[in-house]
Design a protein around this motif. Structure first.
Motif, short mmCIF file in Angstrom:
data_model
loop_
_atom_site.label_atom_id
_atom_site.label_comp_id
_atom_site.label_asym_id
_atom_site.label_seq_id
_atom_site.Cartn_x
_atom_site.Cartn_y
_atom_site.Cartn_z
N PRO A 199 0.81 -1.23 0.00
CA PRO A 199 0.00 0.00 0.00
C PRO A 199 0.84 1.27 0.00
N LEU A 200 2.02 1.23 0.61
CA LEU A 200 2.90 2.41 0.61
C LEU A 200 3.39 2.73 -0.79
N THR B 288 2.02 1.76 -3.63
CA THR B 288 0.86 2.16 -4.43
C THR B 288 0.50 3.61 -4.16
N MET B 289 0.52 4.00 -2.88
CA MET B 289 0.22 5.37 -2.50
C MET B 289 1.21 6.35 -3.10
N TYR C 34 -5.96 9.12 0.12
CA TYR C 34 -5.95 7.99 -0.81
C TYR C 34 -5.76 6.66 -0.08
N ILE C 35 -4.74 6.57 0.77
CA ILE C 35 -4.40 5.26 1.35
C ILE C 35 -5.49 4.77 2.31
N TRP D 112 -8.19 3.57 -0.16
CA TRP D 112 -7.71 2.43 -0.95
C TRP D 112 -7.61 1.17 -0.11
N SER D 113 -7.19 1.30 1.14
CA SER D 113 -7.00 0.11 1.99
C SER D 113 -8.31 -0.65 2.17
N SER E 128 -2.10 -4.06 6.62
CA SER E 128 -1.95 -2.86 5.79
C SER E 128 -2.29 -1.59 6.57
N VAL F 92 -1.24 2.64 6.73
CA VAL F 92 -2.21 3.75 6.82
C VAL F 92 -1.83 4.69 7.96
#
Length: 265
Positions: free
Chosen positions: A43-44, A46-47, A69-70, A73-74, A122, A126
């Motif tokens: 996720p990092l 992707t962010m 976003y994160i 998205w998560s 994840s 965040v």
């Protein structure tokens, strides 16, 4: 599904459910140097990509865009991963189903729980991004303590939707190919990259977005984690109705479809 049999079977096969989740978790990170750290790094990374493209290059006007976003998205990724994995769960377990009696709903349920474990890891990413950007409203007002609610709503919604997908996939293999396209479109009508406010004046698009079940869950999650606000009773009722209707519909479709699974797997 008979209510009494469902709970009796769930209790009886709980150890199997645990073992299947554990097995999937170990298989995912087997021979991986960083192991479970990928649940945090993915996720990092992707962010970082999305923040660069949409935040820096396209100038999306959202305060604390990386955190915005994160967080969204998560929760979205939890839903997307759980339903995608569940879709083929019955088919991939055909050999086991043919040998011994196992309630078939165990397989999509296990994939949803496995995705939940990944999602929980994840959340470290965040929190890290929120700390870097100084987004502390949810922590300062303790509304983050309500975060389990949207996660629970999303889990129940995902289980119901997964039951439908896994049943349909047994009969129609094309569902596996079509669903990736549906997910892509679904993601873009969920305010993950953009705020809902930019749709004002676009009545049709705004209506479509507000008919999207994931809009309410993502928004709920952001409210309690990022903004330090408590969602309204109406918002909670909408999420509860969505989740329960999904679960009820999933159980009905799956219970009718599973009678002939053995002929198609």
């Amino acid at each position: 599904m008979n209510k009494r049999n469902f709970f009796a079977d769930l209790k009886k096969f709980a150890p199997l459910l645990y073992n299947l989740v554990s097995k999937d978790f170990k298989l995912k990170y087997r021979r991986s140097f960083l192991g479970v750290m990928w649940s945090i790094l993915n996720p990092l990374f992707t962010m970082l990509v999305i923040s660069t493209v949409f935040g820096a290059l396209l100038k999306v006007q959202v305060k604390d865009f990386a955190a915005y976003y994160i967080v969204g998205w998560s929760l979205w990724n939890f839903f997307a991963e759980s339903t995608t994995l569940s879709m083929s769960s019955v088919l991939s377990s055909a050999a086991l189903i043919k040998k011994v009696y196992i309630p078939k709903y165990i397989f999509p349920l296990e994939k949803c729980l496995f995705s939940l474990v990944n999602f929980l890891f994840s959340l470290i990413a965040v929190v890290l991004v929120m700390c870097i950007q100084g987004v502390f409203e949810g922590f300062a007002s303790f509304t983050f303590l309500l975060a389990p609610l949207p996660i629970l709503y999303c889990l129940v919604f995902s289980i119901g939707f997964s039951l439908v997908l896994s049943a349909l996939t047994v009969y129609f293999r094309d569902v596996m190919h079509l669903y990736s396209v549906v997910l892509t479109a679904w993601m873009y009508i969920t305010p993950i990259i953009y705020p809902i406010e930019i749709l004002q004046g676009h009545t049709l698009v705004e209506t479509v977005v507000k008919c999207n079940p994931m809009y309410y869950m993502v928004d709920y999650f952001r409210q309690v984690v990022m903004y330090g606000t408590i969602p309204t009773l109406e918002h909670n009722i909408i999420c509860i109705v969505i989740a329960l209707c999904s679960l009820l519909l999933g159980c009905l479709i799956f219970s009718k479809a599973q009678k002939k699974f053995i002929l198609h797997i």
